[in-house]
Each structure stands twice: as C-alpha cells, then as structure tokens.
Design a protein around this motif. Structure first.
Motif, PDB file in Angstrom:
ATOM      1  N   GLY A  57       0.827  -1.200   0.000  1.00  0.00           N
ATOM      2  CA  GLY A  57       0.000   0.000   0.000  1.00  0.00           C
ATOM      3  C   GLY A  57       0.858   1.246   0.000  1.00  0.00           C
ATOM      4  N   ALA A  58       0.703   2.099   1.019  1.00  0.00           N
ATOM      5  CA  ALA A  58       1.460   3.350   1.105  1.00  0.00           C
ATOM      6  C   ALA A  58       2.856   3.153   1.692  1.00  0.00           C
ATOM      7  CB  ALA A  58       0.691   4.359   1.938  1.00  0.00           C
ATOM      8  N   LEU A  59       3.157   1.937   2.168  1.00  0.00           N
ATOM      9  CA  LEU A  59       4.469   1.669   2.774  1.00  0.00           C
ATOM     10  C   LEU A  59       5.386   0.951   1.804  1.00  0.00           C
ATOM     11  CD1 LEU A  59       3.444   0.307   6.300  1.00  0.00           C
ATOM     12  CD2 LEU A  59       4.017   2.665   5.654  1.00  0.00           C
ATOM     13  N   THR A  60       6.653   1.337   1.825  1.00  0.00           N
ATOM     14  CA  THR A  60       7.693   0.595   1.130  1.00  0.00           C
ATOM     15  C   THR A  60       8.682   0.162   2.201  1.00  0.00           C
ATOM     16  OG1 THR A  60       7.423   1.905  -0.870  1.00  0.00           O
ATOM     17  CG2 THR A  60       9.465   0.644  -0.668  1.00  0.00           C
ATOM     18  N   ILE A  61       8.966  -1.132   2.249  1.00  0.00           N
ATOM     19  CA  ILE A  61       9.821  -1.680   3.298  1.00  0.00           C
ATOM     20  C   ILE A  61      11.088  -2.219   2.670  1.00  0.00           C
ATOM     21  CG2 ILE A  61       9.967  -3.364   5.167  1.00  0.00           C
ATOM     22  CD1 ILE A  61       6.779  -3.276   5.027  1.00  0.00           C
ATOM     23  N   PHE A  62      12.242  -1.754   3.162  1.00  0.00           N
ATOM     24  CA  PHE A  62      13.545  -2.248   2.717  1.00  0.00           C
ATOM     25  C   PHE A  62      14.073  -3.196   3.777  1.00  0.00           C
ATOM     26  CE2 PHE A  62      14.594   2.329   1.070  1.00  0.00           C
ATOM     27  CZ  PHE A  62      13.607   2.239   0.115  1.00  0.00           C
ATOM     28  N   ARG A  63      14.536  -4.367   3.374  1.00  0.00           N
ATOM     29  CA  ARG A  63      15.258  -5.238   4.314  1.00  0.00           C
ATOM     30  C   ARG A  63      16.718  -4.808   4.233  1.00  0.00           C
ATOM     31  NH1 ARG A  63      14.894 -10.280   7.061  1.00  0.00           N
ATOM     32  NH2 ARG A  63      12.817 -10.651   6.219  1.00  0.00           N
TER      33      ARG A  63
END
Length: 175
Positions: A57-63
């Motif tokens: 959705g509105a979040l982008t998550i980087f590992r």
C-alpha cells in the motif's frame, strides 16, 4: 510547531532532455529491528531477502539486514507509533533527504558514482543498495526501469546533490 526546512532548499532541480534530478520530500522513514512476525503484523509482508524492497500500500519496506528494516511511508504515517513496544524503533525522517533520479541515462549516472552493478538485469526494480557516493553513505532504491530514489543524510545532502548533478551533466545533450 517547527516547520521542516529542506537541506536542499538552495539546490535547483536538474532537468535535461533525458534526465531529471529532484528532491522528493513528504515522506516518513523509520528503522525497525526485531521479531519479524510482530513487525509484519503491523506493516504487512516483509521482503524475504536483504537488499530487496516490498511495497504494501502506502508503505515501502527495505530489508537492510537480518531482522532489520527501513519503512518508508507518507509524511504523517503512524507506523512507527504502532510498532512501539513490538520492536526497536528509530525514527529517521528528519535525518534523511530523498533525491529522485529519473530518465534513460540514470543507470549510467549511478554507475559513475557508486560501486554497485546497476545493470538492468542485476539492479532491478525493488532492489536496494546501501552504498556510498563521494564518501557519503547513501541508500539507493530502484523504483522503476530508469528511476531511482537516493536517501542521503541531510548533513551531506547538498554535497551528494552536487556530485550527482555534476555526473549528470555528461548526459545533458542526450535525447
């Protein structure tokens, strides 16, 4: 309340016939570390591998490491407060500037600046690299075939901007 002032307030957006470089303000950035199931319960699915991004959705998550993540969201996102008590939460929004590099020669510009293979078969959309530009730590996120977001500490943002725009000048005449 204090108004947030851009570290690039004195920089002029760079636009040529084939390339643009501009600040992308209006984001939140939170670093989290902890039990992945607890983090995913709040954010949604997490990237499976280091150096990958997951859009929820509105979040982008980087590992960014084992059980370590950067969460990029809208400016007024409440994800950090919802994760309090679930994991280690470090707000980074005020310490970073996001620079967008877009256009056909974007990969060539990056290849002049970072020690990372940015070829389109290797550095595909969703890839993230923690690297450096001119002795400055940066995080580069490939957001599209010829589009990248570069996160840099605000202390060094103007210097990084100048280095990126200097490299881009080699492509100013390219259609």
């Amino acid at each position: 309340m204090l108004e947030r002032r851009s570290a690039l307030a004195s920089a002029t957006p760079y636009v040529s016939g084939s390339l643009s470089i501009a600040e992308r303000p209006g984001f939140s950035l939170t670093q989290v570390a902890g039990v992945e199931e607890k983090i995913a319960a709040v954010t949604g699915p997490l990237p499976e591998k280091v150096a990958r991004a997951q859009v929820n959705g509105a979040l982008t998550i980087f590992r960014i490491g084992p059980a370590q993540f950067w969460i990029v969201g809208p400016e007024m996102d409440d994800t950090a407060s919802r994760l309090q008590g679930q994991c280690a939460v470090t707000p980074l929004s005020n310490s970073r500037v996001r620079i967008a590099l877009e256009g056909a020669p974007a990969r060539e510009v990056l290849s002049m600046l970072i020690p990372v293979d940015v070829h389109q078969t290797v550095f595909t959309p969703g890839t993230v690299a923690l690297t450096g530009i001119h002795h400055t730590p940066v995080t580069v996120h490939c957001t599209g075939e010829t589009a990248f977001d570069i996160y840099v500490m605000r202390t060094f943002a103007l210097n990084a901007w100048e280095v990126i725009t200097d490299a881009a000048r080699a492509f100013a005449g390219n259609p």
